[in-house]
Design an enzyme around this catalytic site. Structure first.
Site, short mmCIF file in Angstrom:
data_model
loop_
_atom_site.label_atom_id
_atom_site.label_comp_id
_atom_site.label_asym_id
_atom_site.label_seq_id
_atom_site.Cartn_x
_atom_site.Cartn_y
_atom_site.Cartn_z
N GLU A 265 1.32 -1.27 0.33
CA GLU A 265 -0.02 -0.16 0.05
C GLU A 265 0.98 1.50 0.24
O GLU A 265 1.85 1.31 0.79
CB GLU A 265 -1.11 -0.28 1.35
CG GLU A 265 -1.84 -1.34 0.98
CD GLU A 265 -3.23 -1.78 0.45
OE1 GLU A 265 -3.44 -0.57 -0.26
OE2 GLU A 265 -2.93 -2.63 0.22
N CYS A 302 -1.54 8.90 4.27
CA CYS A 302 -1.68 8.64 2.78
C CYS A 302 -3.12 8.93 2.37
O CYS A 302 -2.55 8.86 0.99
CB CYS A 302 -1.16 7.04 3.07
SG CYS A 302 -2.65 6.17 4.28
P1 NAP Z 1 9.43 4.57 3.65
O1 NAP Z 1 10.69 4.94 3.93
O2 NAP Z 1 8.66 3.58 2.01
O3 NAP Z 1 9.80 2.57 4.02
C1 NAP Z 1 8.82 1.96 4.65
C2 NAP Z 1 9.21 0.79 5.06
O4 NAP Z 1 10.31 0.32 3.96
C3 NAP Z 1 10.35 0.89 5.57
O5 NAP Z 1 10.76 -0.07 6.27
C4 NAP Z 1 11.78 0.67 4.84
O6 NAP Z 1 13.23 0.54 5.55
C5 NAP Z 1 11.29 0.08 4.04
N1 NAP Z 1 12.39 0.82 2.77
C6 NAP Z 1 12.95 1.72 1.97
N2 NAP Z 1 12.60 1.41 1.42
C7 NAP Z 1 13.03 0.11 0.77
C8 NAP Z 1 14.04 -0.60 -0.24
N3 NAP Z 1 14.34 0.46 -0.78
N4 NAP Z 1 14.31 -1.34 -0.71
C9 NAP Z 1 13.10 -2.19 0.38
N5 NAP Z 1 12.60 -2.19 1.84
C10 NAP Z 1 13.01 0.12 2.05
O7 NAP Z 1 8.14 5.56 3.66
P2 NAP Z 1 7.76 5.81 5.08
O8 NAP Z 1 8.61 7.04 5.04
O9 NAP Z 1 7.75 5.00 6.35
O10 NAP Z 1 6.37 6.45 5.02
C11 NAP Z 1 5.62 7.29 3.85
C12 NAP Z 1 5.13 6.90 2.77
O11 NAP Z 1 4.62 5.68 2.78
C13 NAP Z 1 4.17 7.92 2.44
O12 NAP Z 1 4.89 7.89 0.60
C14 NAP Z 1 2.88 7.79 2.04
O13 NAP Z 1 1.61 8.16 1.46
C15 NAP Z 1 3.15 5.81 2.15
N6 NAP Z 1 2.20 5.39 3.44
C16 NAP Z 1 0.85 5.24 2.31
C17 NAP Z 1 0.24 4.21 2.95
C18 NAP Z 1 -0.53 3.06 2.87
O14 NAP Z 1 -1.85 2.70 3.33
N7 NAP Z 1 -1.24 2.90 1.90
C19 NAP Z 1 0.14 4.23 4.79
C20 NAP Z 1 0.57 5.26 5.09
C21 NAP Z 1 1.75 5.80 4.45
P3 NAP Z 1 14.27 1.57 6.54
O15 NAP Z 1 13.95 1.60 8.31
O16 NAP Z 1 15.39 1.19 6.15
O17 NAP Z 1 13.61 3.43 6.30
#
Ligand code: NAP
Length: 531
Positions: A265, A302
Site C-alpha cells: 500500500e 496516505c
Molecule cells: P518508506 O520510506 O517507503 O519506508 C517503509 C519501509 O520500507 C521501511 O521499513 C523502510 O526501511 C523500507 N524500505 C525503504 N526503502 C526500501 C527498499 N529500497 N527496499 C526495501 N525496503 C525499503 O515509507 P515511510 O517514509 O515510512 O512512509 C511514508 C510513505 O508511506 C508515504 O509515501 C505515504 O503516502 C505512504 N503510506 C502509505 C500508506 C497506505 O496505506 N497506502 C499508509 C501510510 C503511509 P527503513 O527502515 O530502512 O527506512
C-alpha cells in the site's frame, strides 16, 4: 525506556552483528537512548527458517487459539502503558493524544481480527457434493477452502508507528489466518518496535505457540529488503510506505525463481472534485474543511487530499479565501523524521519554483527546522498546466495540496483523465448535481479504492466494508485492502479437495460441519451439516 537494541528471532533476543544505529528525535534533533544493532543475513535466515518450521503447526491451530493470541497481544500492548506512548512520541514527534488514539486503533484491530479468527468464516468453505448419476459422466465431490499462505514478511510505515507497524494491520491479518510473521522494524521508530515486539513474543509464550510464529529484525530496508523478499521461506509480503520502496520489493519478489505476492500500500494524491453547486452554496465551509484535512498530522497521511479540482465560477473565491485564512492561522508541526521533513521541504521548493504555480496559502508562522517542522503550502495552477506537465501529479508527503482550476467541466475531466490509481477520490456536490454526476462517479470509482461524498478522505475506519488500496501506484494489487477485515484475504490461498475421504478433510469441509460455519453448499449458504 532504555532499549536493548536487539532483534527478536524465534522468541529470543539476539544482538545483531551488522552495523549499529541510533535515532534522532524529530522534536529537537537530540539523539535518543538506545543503540540498535542491525541483523546480518544469517540472522534473517534464522528468523525465516524458524517461521517455516512453525508454519504447519500454526496453520493447524484452532481459530480460538489464534484469537487468544491476538487478544493477548492487545493486552500486552495496553500493559506497556505510558512507556510505549512516551517512546513513540520521542521517535515520531506525534502528539500524545494522536498516539493514544492510534494505540486504541491498533488494539481494536487486533481484537476485531481475533473475532474473525475465532469465527473461521474467512475460510470461505464451499462444497459441491458428488452426483454419481450425472450423465454423461458422474460429478465428483469437490470441496474448497482458503488456507494460510505461509510465512509473511511485514514492512511498516513511519507515519503510523503503532497501527501500520510491528503489530499493525498486516501482522494482525497474517496471524489471524495462521501465518508466521517476520517484521522488518522501521528505522525511524526502532524503540517503539522493540516494545511491541516484546509484547507479541510474550503473548505467543502465554498462549503456547511455537517460537517461530513471530520474529522482528532491525536494519535498513535497502539491505534487509532483498534478503527478506528473496528468502525461499517467504511466501508473501505486506508493505506500507512509499512508492519507491514498495516497487523495489515488488520487483524483488517478481524476480525470484518462485515469484510471491506483494501487497504494497503506497502513496496517493487523493483527488477531490468540487462541483460548482457545492462551491457556490458552501465554498467557504469546504475550503475550511479541506485546509484542516491537509494539515492534520502535518499532512502525513496516505489519504491526505493533495489535489482539488474546481471550475471557475461563483463561490470559488470564497473557497480560496477560507482555505487561505485557515492555513494562515495554523502553526507548523513536527514531521516524522528529519529525512521526511528535508524531502518535503525540497519538494515544496522545487514545485513552487515552477513558473506556472502560484502560492495560494501558507502559514504566517515560519517552520522551525530545529523542530523538524514542515510549512503548510497550497499552490494554484490552471487545468491546462496540470494537463501539460506531470510535475504536479506526484505525491508530496506533508501538508501540501494544489488547487487545479478549469474553465469548464470538459477541461476538468481531461485533467482527471491524467490521474493514475488512487487510494481515495472525493466529490463535493449538492444533491441535484450529484444525481446527474453518474459518469464522474464512475470515473472516480475506476481509479480509486474508496469514493467519498461530501467529506474529507483522511480517517480510514477499520470495518468489514472498508477498502484501503487502489489501482497501481496506490497499491500493487488493487483487488485487496490493507485495512478492515477483508485484509485477511491477502494471506490465504484456495485449495480444492476432490473425492477426499471424510477423515482426511479439514474440519471446515467435513460433512458434520464441526466448526458450525456458514458454507456454500451447491452455491447456497448454509450452516447445516450434510447428511
Ligand atoms: P518508506 O520510506 O517507503 O519506508 C517503509 C519501509 O520500507 C521501511 O521499513 C523502510 O526501511 C523500507 N524500505 C525503504 N526503502 C526500501 C527498499 N529500497 N527496499 C526495501 N525496503 C525499503 O515509507 P515511510 O517514509 O515510512 O512512509 C511514508 C510513505 O508511506 C508515504 O509515501 C505515504 O503516502 C505512504 N503510506 C502509505 C500508506 C497506505 O496505506 N497506502 C499508509 C501510510 C503511509 P527503513 O527502515 O530502512 O527506512
Amino acid at each position: 525506556m532504555n532499549p536493548h537494541g536487539q532483534s527478536f528471532i524465534a522468541g529470543e533476543r539476539i544482538a545483531g552483528t551488522g552495523s549499529a544505529f541510533q535515532v534522532v528525535s524529530p522534536l529537537d534533533r537530540s539523539t535518543l537512548p538506545g543503540v540498535f544493532l542491525t541483523a546480518d543475513e544469517s540472522q534473517v535466515d534464522a528468523a525465516l527458517q524458524a517461521a517455516a518450521l512453525a508454519h504447519p503447526v500454526f496453520a493447524a491451530t484452532e481459530g480460538s487459539k489464534r484469537a487468544a493470541f491476538l487478544e493477548a497481544i492487545a493486552d500486552e500492548i495496553m500493559a506497556l502503558g505510558d512507556v510505549l506512548i512516551e517512546r513513540a512520541q520521542l521517535e515520531s514527534g506525534l502528539p500524545r493524544p494522536r498516539l493514544e488514539g492510534e494505540r486504541g486503533r491498533t488494539v481494536g484491530q487486533l481484537r476485531l481480527f481475533a473475532q474473525m479468527a475465532a469465527g473461521n468464516s474467512w475460510m470461505d468453505a464451499r462444497i459441491d457434493p458428488a452426483d454419481p448419476s450425472r450423465q454423461p459422466l458422474p460429478k465428483p465431490d469437490l470441496r474448497r477452502l482458503l488456507v494460510p499462505i505461509g510465512p509473511v514478511v511485514v514492512f511498516g510505515a513511519s507515519n503510523f508507528p503503532l497501527a501500520f507497524s510491528v503489530a499493525g494491520g498486516d501482522t494482525a491479518s497474517a496471524l489471524a489466518t495462521g501465518n508466521p510473521v517476520v517484521v522488518k522494524a522501521h528505522e525511524a521508530h526502532p524503540g517503539t518496535s522493540e516494545l511491541v515486539a516484546e509484547a507479541i513474543v510474550s503473548a505467543a509464550k502465554k498462549v503456547g505457540l511455537p517460537a517461530g510464529v513471530f520474529s522482528m529484525v532491525h536494519g535498513s530496508g535497502k539491505v534487509l529488503g532483498p534478503w527478506l523478499a528473496k528468502h525461499p521461506a517467504t511466501k508473501a509480503i505486506g508493505f506500507t510506505g512509499s512508492e519507491i520502496a514498495g516497487r523495489a520489493l515488488f520487483d524483488l519478489a517478481a524476480s525470484r525463481p518462485d515469484p510471491i505476492p506483494v501487497f504494497a500500500e503506497m502513496g496517493s494524491l487523493n483527488p477531490v472534485v468540487l462541483l460548482s453547486g457545492a462551491i457556490a452554496s458552501r465554498g467557504a465551509a469546504i475550503g475550511t474543511a479541506l485546509a484542516q484535512s491537509i494539515t492534520l498530522g502535518a499532512g502525513q497521511f496516505c489519504t491526505k487530499p493533495g489535489l482539488f479540482f474546481a471550475t471557475e465560477g461563483e463561490g470559488l473565491n470564497a473557497f480560496r479565501e477560507a482555505l487561505t485564512s485557515t492555513i494562515a492561522g495554523i502553526v507548523p508541526s513536527t514531521m516524522l523524521h528529519p529525512g521526511i521533513a528535508d524531502h518535503y521541504n525540497a519538494k515544496c521548493s522545487s514545485i513552487q519554483a515552477h513558473d506556472s504555480a502560484k502560492v495560494l496559502a501558507t502559514t504566517t508562522t515560519a517552520a522551525d527546522p530545529n523542530a523538524t517542522q514542515g510549512q503548510p503550502l497550497v499552490l494554484e495552477i490552471s487545468a491546462a498546466q496540470f494537463i501539460a506537465d506531470d510535475t504536479f501529479r506526484h505525491e508530496v508527503f506533508g501538508p501540501f495540496a494544489i488547487l487545479v482550476v478549469s474553465s469548464n467541466e470538459t477541461e476538468r475531466d481531461t485533467a482527471l483523465s491524467k490521474l493514475g490509481g488512487q487510494l481515495t477520490a472525493t466529490i463535493y456536490g449538492d444533491e441535484a448535481e450529484l444525481s446527474s454526476s453518474q459518469p464522474l462517479v464512475a470515473k472516480l470509482g475506476s481509479i480509486a479504492g474508496r469514493v467519498i461524498f461530501n467529506g474529507v478522505p483522511t480517517g480510514v475506519e477499520v470495518f468489514h466494508a472498508m477498502q484501503h488500496g487502489g489501482p497501481y501506484p496506490a497499491s500493487t494489487d488493487s483487488r485487496y485492502t490493507s485495512v478492515g477485515t477483508a485484509a485477511l484475504l491477502r494471506f490465504v490461498r484456495p485449495v480444492s479437495y476432490q473425492n477426499a475421504p471424510q477423515d482426511l478433510l479439514p474440519p471446515a469441509l467435513q460433512d458434520s460441519n464441526p466448526l458450525g460455519i456458514v458454507r456454500l453448499i451447491n452455491g447456497q449458504p448454509s450452516s447445516a451439516p450434510l447428511s
